[in-house]
Design an enzyme around this catalytic site. Structure first.
Site, PDB file in Angstrom:
ATOM      1  N   GLY A  50     -22.257 -11.226 -27.876  1.00 55.61           N
ATOM      2  CA  GLY A  50     -20.828 -11.402 -28.062  1.00 55.61           C
ATOM      3  C   GLY A  50     -20.131 -10.069 -27.866  1.00 55.61           C
ATOM      4  O   GLY A  50     -20.748  -9.007 -27.991  1.00 55.61           O
ATOM      5  N   GLN A  55     -13.650  -3.981 -29.014  1.00 49.70           N
ATOM      6  CA  GLN A  55     -14.839  -3.194 -28.661  1.00 49.70           C
ATOM      7  C   GLN A  55     -14.720  -2.539 -27.292  1.00 49.70           C
ATOM      8  O   GLN A  55     -15.561  -1.714 -26.930  1.00 49.70           O
ATOM      9  CB  GLN A  55     -16.091  -4.076 -28.701  1.00 49.70           C
ATOM     10  CG  GLN A  55     -16.445  -4.558 -30.105  1.00 49.70           C
ATOM     11  CD  GLN A  55     -17.711  -5.381 -30.097  1.00 49.70           C
ATOM     12  OE1 GLN A  55     -17.680  -6.556 -29.801  1.00 49.70           O
ATOM     13  NE2 GLN A  55     -18.846  -4.749 -30.410  1.00 49.70           N
ATOM     14  N   CYS A 113     -24.709  -4.707 -33.980  1.00 55.30           N
ATOM     15  CA  CYS A 113     -23.388  -4.646 -33.347  1.00 55.30           C
ATOM     16  C   CYS A 113     -23.411  -3.596 -32.254  1.00 55.30           C
ATOM     17  O   CYS A 113     -23.888  -2.480 -32.473  1.00 55.30           O
ATOM     18  CB  CYS A 113     -22.334  -4.287 -34.396  1.00 55.30           C
ATOM     19  SG  CYS A 113     -20.672  -4.190 -33.708  1.00 55.30           S
ATOM     20  N   LEU A 114     -22.872  -3.946 -31.093  1.00 51.14           N
ATOM     21  CA  LEU A 114     -22.849  -2.999 -29.979  1.00 51.14           C
ATOM     22  C   LEU A 114     -22.021  -1.762 -30.311  1.00 51.14           C
ATOM     23  O   LEU A 114     -22.230  -0.703 -29.727  1.00 51.14           O
ATOM     24  CB  LEU A 114     -22.276  -3.685 -28.731  1.00 51.14           C
ATOM     25  CG  LEU A 114     -23.130  -4.832 -28.150  1.00 51.14           C
ATOM     26  CD1 LEU A 114     -22.334  -5.592 -27.100  1.00 51.14           C
ATOM     27  CD2 LEU A 114     -24.430  -4.302 -27.559  1.00 51.14           C
ATOM     28  N   HIS A 155     -19.054 -13.037 -36.650  1.00 54.93           N
ATOM     29  CA  HIS A 155     -19.163 -11.603 -36.361  1.00 54.93           C
ATOM     30  C   HIS A 155     -18.006 -11.157 -35.457  1.00 54.93           C
ATOM     31  O   HIS A 155     -17.349 -10.135 -35.711  1.00 54.93           O
ATOM     32  CB  HIS A 155     -20.515 -11.327 -35.685  1.00 54.93           C
ATOM     33  CG  HIS A 155     -20.735  -9.900 -35.290  1.00 54.93           C
ATOM     34  ND1 HIS A 155     -21.674  -9.091 -35.910  1.00 54.93           N
ATOM     35  CD2 HIS A 155     -20.140  -9.125 -34.343  1.00 54.93           C
ATOM     36  CE1 HIS A 155     -21.626  -7.881 -35.349  1.00 54.93           C
ATOM     37  NE2 HIS A 155     -20.712  -7.877 -34.396  1.00 54.93           N
ATOM     38  N   GLU A 156     -17.742 -11.954 -34.405  1.00 56.48           N
ATOM     39  CA  GLU A 156     -16.687 -11.578 -33.460  1.00 56.48           C
ATOM     40  C   GLU A 156     -15.304 -11.710 -34.097  1.00 56.48           C
ATOM     41  O   GLU A 156     -14.425 -10.880 -33.843  1.00 56.48           O
ATOM     42  CB  GLU A 156     -16.789 -12.418 -32.186  1.00 56.48           C
ATOM     43  CG  GLU A 156     -18.125 -12.302 -31.434  1.00 56.48           C
ATOM     44  CD  GLU A 156     -18.548 -10.871 -31.154  1.00 56.48           C
ATOM     45  OE1 GLU A 156     -17.680 -10.005 -30.928  1.00 56.48           O
ATOM     46  OE2 GLU A 156     -19.769 -10.606 -31.174  1.00 56.48           O
ATOM     47  N   HIS A 159     -14.424  -8.709 -35.884  1.00 58.03           N
ATOM     48  CA  HIS A 159     -13.911  -7.619 -35.034  1.00 58.03           C
ATOM     49  C   HIS A 159     -12.400  -7.730 -34.849  1.00 58.03           C
ATOM     50  O   HIS A 159     -11.702  -6.716 -34.795  1.00 58.03           O
ATOM     51  CB  HIS A 159     -14.583  -7.641 -33.662  1.00 58.03           C
ATOM     52  CG  HIS A 159     -15.912  -6.946 -33.617  1.00 58.03           C
ATOM     53  ND1 HIS A 159     -16.062  -5.615 -33.925  1.00 58.03           N
ATOM     54  CD2 HIS A 159     -17.153  -7.399 -33.295  1.00 58.03           C
ATOM     55  CE1 HIS A 159     -17.343  -5.276 -33.793  1.00 58.03           C
ATOM     56  NE2 HIS A 159     -18.029  -6.330 -33.418  1.00 58.03           N
TER      57      HIS A 159
HETATM   58 ZN   LIG Z   1     -20.042  -6.298 -33.248  1.00 56.82          ZN
END
Ligand SMILES: [Zn+2]
Length: 182
Positions: A50, A55, A113-114, A155-156, A159
């Site tokens: 995702g 991000q 998480c990226l 999770h998204e 963000h």
């Molecule tokens: Zn993330």
């Protein structure tokens, strides 16, 4: 479709509540370019399932979820060792998403998480969610999701609300090579 650099903690854009995209702007060239670039960025990210617009530095209410999340559900989220080889996964686009329901029943699972590389947090998430959103063609949708896909959605969505796993994790654990990140 150029990739965009992934913003990492502690960039302040990750801690801001993102702005809704006016529905009439969904077809606008800058939004369509952002979606295309985010798809390229997510496709190139190792272990990414995702990606949210903040991000890549854009504080708007838009995120992508890879169809790989569905494949993980078919297989079982815990058997991440058997992760499929990287494929050209379809990316679902969620614009101005909103949860209309979240199950009280929660489940804990390690999540990466990226934007927080090198960390995996054990995060409790609702097992099931009901979500409404607009897609990249300006179509409205509403449906329920469960299990890992529901986890990725939460999770998204975090963000878009300026929340990271660092704010949610009950526990921080060492990452394994095959954890799926968003
Ligand atoms: Zn993330």
């Amino acid at each position: 479709m150029p990739k965009r650099p992934i913003v990492r903690e502690p960039d302040p854009v990750l801690h801001k509540s993102a702005t809704p995209i006016p529905v009439e702007d969904i077809g606008a060239p800058d939004i369509q370019a952002l979606i295309a670039d985010m798809k390229a960025t997510l496709a190139a990210a190792e272990d990414g399932v995702g990606l949210a617009a903040p991000q890549v530095g854009q504080s708007v209410r838009l995120f992508l979820v890879s169809a790989e999340a569905e494949a993980i559900d078919r297989r079982g989220a815990e058997s991440s060792d058997e992760r499929d080889a990287k494929r050209d996964w379809h990316h679902y686009v969620f614009i101005n998403p909103r949860f209309t329901k979240r199950s009280r029943q929660k489940r804990e699972l390690a999540e990466g998480c990226l934007s927080v590389p090198g960390m995996v947090g054990v995060v409790p998430r609702s097992e099931k969610v009901f979500i409404e959103w607009w897609d990249e063609y300006g179509q409205r949708h509403a449906r329920g999701y469960s299990k890992f896909f529901a986890r990725v959605l939460q999770h998204e969505m975090d963000h878009l609300d300026g929340m990271l796993i660092l704010d949610r994790a009950r526990d921080l654990v060492r990452p394994s090579a095959h954890d799926a990140h968003g």
